[in-house]
Design an enzyme around this catalytic site. Structure first.
Site, PDB file in Angstrom:
ATOM      1  N   MET A 163       0.683  -1.213  -0.024  1.00  0.00           N
ATOM      2  CA  MET A 163      -0.146   0.033   0.051  1.00  0.00           C
ATOM      3  C   MET A 163       0.897   1.248   0.104  1.00  0.00           C
ATOM      4  SD  MET A 163      -1.671   0.232   3.595  1.00  0.00           S
ATOM      5  CE  MET A 163      -0.438   0.426   5.252  1.00  0.00           C
ATOM      6  N   TYR A 440       3.657   2.821  12.694  1.00  0.00           N
ATOM      7  CA  TYR A 440       3.114   2.816  11.397  1.00  0.00           C
ATOM      8  C   TYR A 440       1.613   2.169  11.673  1.00  0.00           C
ATOM      9  CZ  TYR A 440       4.894  -2.403  11.360  1.00  0.00           C
ATOM     10  OH  TYR A 440       5.117  -3.489  11.743  1.00  0.00           O
ATOM     11  N   GLU A 441       1.055   2.352  10.544  1.00  0.00           N
ATOM     12  CA  GLU A 441      -0.651   2.262  10.247  1.00  0.00           C
ATOM     13  C   GLU A 441      -1.211   3.178  11.321  1.00  0.00           C
ATOM     14  OE1 GLU A 441      -0.981   0.626   7.684  1.00  0.00           O
ATOM     15  OE2 GLU A 441       0.869  -0.367   7.615  1.00  0.00           O
ATOM     16  N   GLY A 442      -0.787   4.288  11.649  1.00  0.00           N
ATOM     17  CA  GLY A 442      -1.214   5.110  12.475  1.00  0.00           C
ATOM     18  C   GLY A 442      -0.800   5.086  13.828  1.00  0.00           C
ATOM     19  N   GLN A 447      -4.477   6.682  16.479  1.00  0.00           N
ATOM     20  CA  GLN A 447      -5.427   5.570  16.926  1.00  0.00           C
ATOM     21  C   GLN A 447      -6.352   6.016  17.754  1.00  0.00           C
ATOM     22  OE1 GLN A 447      -5.573   2.983  15.035  1.00  0.00           O
ATOM     23  NE2 GLN A 447      -3.691   3.357  14.064  1.00  0.00           N
TER      24      GLN A 447
END
Length: 604
Positions: A163, A440-442, A447
């Protein structure tokens, strides 16, 4: 170097005795093949692959890292062979549709597989892990032709996926994305731009890599409403080896997960194809993001487990001083570390977070199964219901479990003392690798804002908290009359009330001071994590007591260890939740009153 042993007993305990996955699978349209024998075979064979092939590459891969030569990224020694073994076993398509070459099994089995693989070697697990998000996105939003073109190769693992969101000028704020998509004759687009921090952006494990890329059409509105989603292959199908304008410009020099290729990816008029509606790329990408965040939450469990497996044998073997209550190993020059109370505190913390987090992840995986069932049954109402339920759990698991995984890794280093800081024992690598999971991924802060600001306040007005906390209330009411379970029942009732009270107080305060959503969000997320883990430890207590009384699949000592760990969690770890609740309710003034110019008077 720490070795890895798959925690199959704990996995079986949760699947068979706490959550009854066998009955759960019977309710799913794709659960017929997930028989107890099939599940046991999957667990056993994945354990062998992880223990014998993947785990031995953990430290060597970190030392060697990836390298970029003439535009091609090469993974460390042993990685291509291990990946080939992974693909040959059909592991990539375990939970993906049969029509594209997968085994069609429930998603939960794929997540449990990913936990084992990630605990054995997180850097390695990221390569097939990133592909899963691309597969889910194409399956959910791609055309029939796109599915036919890409899913078979991705499912068999001969192609990989990524991604591509982040750009040099923006991370979380994707409204600033500048990558351009220019329409071409025939329905294709030319994609131009640079993406950074792209995990598995380039490597030598597969013949092709399919990038899922956020970009803007020429007439796109500003901000997040003007972002579209594109499939951009490294090599166009049927043209393997021919340049498509996709290249790795650099490898990031990182603190950890060094065997995972984190790339700067350049798209120079690369041919891509729109996936999903124009200007709705962010909505489509959430399919990718939710699966990625659940996978990252499992990383928290993985690092807590890896840290525990490393520090426990060391604490049993290393000797230092005498226990305060008297000699435990009188024939030795000193007692083993495990006889010291503070060392036990650190070990039990790691064990509580690993096993409590695993329970949280497996429960969430069951929600994911129901969501996929809605998709398979073409039942949008069912899909939306479970997607909403999963959306509430995802930021809690991702934020809380990755923070606790990092904490467990740091505790393991404390158990080792100075030996944990040097490379020989592998503990410093676990700590380095665990650090990225909170980012990562926020990040944890992102979050927290997603949980409190978006899921709790804006979307549901607290309904999601009331819905989940009903589990705690039900457990409490059902077990108040049981003398052995009453302490846990009472605490869960208290937590459920406090959780809803906390939510309501913040909701009311936010009507007058919107900054409280930001200043309270981290503490709110951490409180939610502690509260949720308390519920799952209570479930394990109830199950362990039942098995001790009526017989179970494990020896009595296993269940007694569960009871002891749960008692430690409730008495020594859960009280931290109260501090987070108190902090979350404090006025914003103490955080927001200082002007930006006054944060320092000594440097600009």
């Amino acid at each position: 170097m720490p070795s890895y042993k798959a925690p199959l007993r704990d996995t079986r305990f949760l699947m068979n005795e706490v959550f009854d996955f066998e009955s759960h699978y019977k309710t799913l349209p794709n659960g017929e093949e997930a028989t107890p024998d099939m599940v046991e075979a999957i667990l056993s064979e994945m354990a062998k692959l992880c223990e014998n092939t993947v785990a031995p590459l953990y430290q060597s891969g970190d030392e060697e890292g990836c390298r970029l030569e003439n535009g091609q990224v090469y993974t460390p020694k042993g990685y291509p062979e291990a990946y080939s073994e992974f693909v040959a076993g059909g592991w990539q398509g375990l939970s993906h549709p049969v029509e594209y070459g997968g085994q069609g099994l429930p998603m939960s089995l794929g997540l449990i597989k990913h936990e084992m693989l990630g605990t054995a070697n997180w850097s390695f697990a990221m390569y097939p892990g990133l592909s899963l998000g691309a597969m889910n996105t194409i399956q959910m939003h791609g055309t029939d032709a796109q599915k036919e073109t890409y899913l078979t190769k991705l499912t068999e693992g001969t192609w990989a996926g990524t991604m591509c969101l982040t750009e040099p000028q923006c991370g979380t704020d994707l409204g600033q994305v500048k990558t351009k998509a220019e329409p071409q004759d025939g329905g294709a687009y030319k994609i131009t731009g640079t993406k950074i921090f792209i995990s598995s952006g380039d490597h030598d494990l597969t013949e092709n890599i399919i990038h899922i890329v956020l970009a803007r059409l020429p007439d796109a509105p500003a901000g997040t409403r003007g972002i579209s989603l594109f499939i951009v292959p490294k090599y166009l199908p049927g043209q393997i080896g021919e340049d498509n304008g996709v290249s790795c410009g650099a490898l990031e020099k990182k603190m950890g997960i060094k065997a995972s290729a984190t790339c700067v990816m350049n798209f120079d008029q690369a041919i891509g194809f729109l996936i999903g509606p124009p200007n709705q790329g962010l909505e489509c990408m959430f399919t990718f993001m939710n699966s990625a965040r659940v996978g990252t939450a499992i990383q928290g469990v993985a690092h807590a487990e890896r840290a525990y497996q490393a520090s426990l044998p060391y604490a049993k073997e290393r000797r230092s001083m005498r226990a305060l209550s008297g000699k435990k190993d009188p024939e030795q020059v000193a007692d083993a570390l495990i006889h010291h109370g503070d060392v036990r505190r650190m070990l039990l913390k790691q064990k509580a977070y690993a096993e409590g987090g695993r329970a949280m992840a497996y429960f969430t995986a069951m929600y994911a199964d129901h969501m996929i069932a809605g998709m398979l049954e073409n039942d949008q109402k069912k899909y939306d219901k479970w997607d909403s339920e999963l959306g509430f759990l995802t930021p809690i698991l991702k934020g809380f479990l990755t923070e606790k995984g990092l904490e467990a890794a740091n505790e393991a280093m404390q158990v080792f003392g100075g030996h944990g800081y040097i490379k020989e024992h592998g503990i410093e690598q676990i700590a380095r690798d665990a650090r990225i999971a909170t980012l990562y991924e926020g990040t944890t802060g992102i979050q927290a804002l997603d949980l409190l600001g978006r899921k709790v306040l804006l979307t549901s007005r607290g309904k999601c908290v009331r819905s989940f906390s009903k589990n705690l209330v039900d457990f409490g009411r059902q077990n108040l009359k049981d003398a052995k379970l009453r302490p846990y029942a009472w605490k869960l009732l208290k937590i459920a009330a406090e959780w809803n009270y906390l939510t309501t107080r913040i909701m009311l305060a936010a009507t007058k001071d919107r900054d409280i959503v930001s200043t309270a969000s981290y503490d709110y997320l951490m409180y939610s994590g502690y509260a949720m883990m308390a519920y799952f430890w209570a479930l394990q207590v109830a199950t362990a007591r039942d098995k001790l009384a009526n017989g179970g699949n494990e020896p009595a000592e296993f269940y007694k260890a569960k009871l002891a760990t749960a008692e430690f969690y409730f008495e020594r770890l859960l009280p931290s939740a109260k501090g987070h609740a108190d902090a979350a309710l404090k006025p914003t003034r103490s955080t927001m009153q200082m002007s930006a110019e006054h944060f320092s008077f000594d440097y600009e």
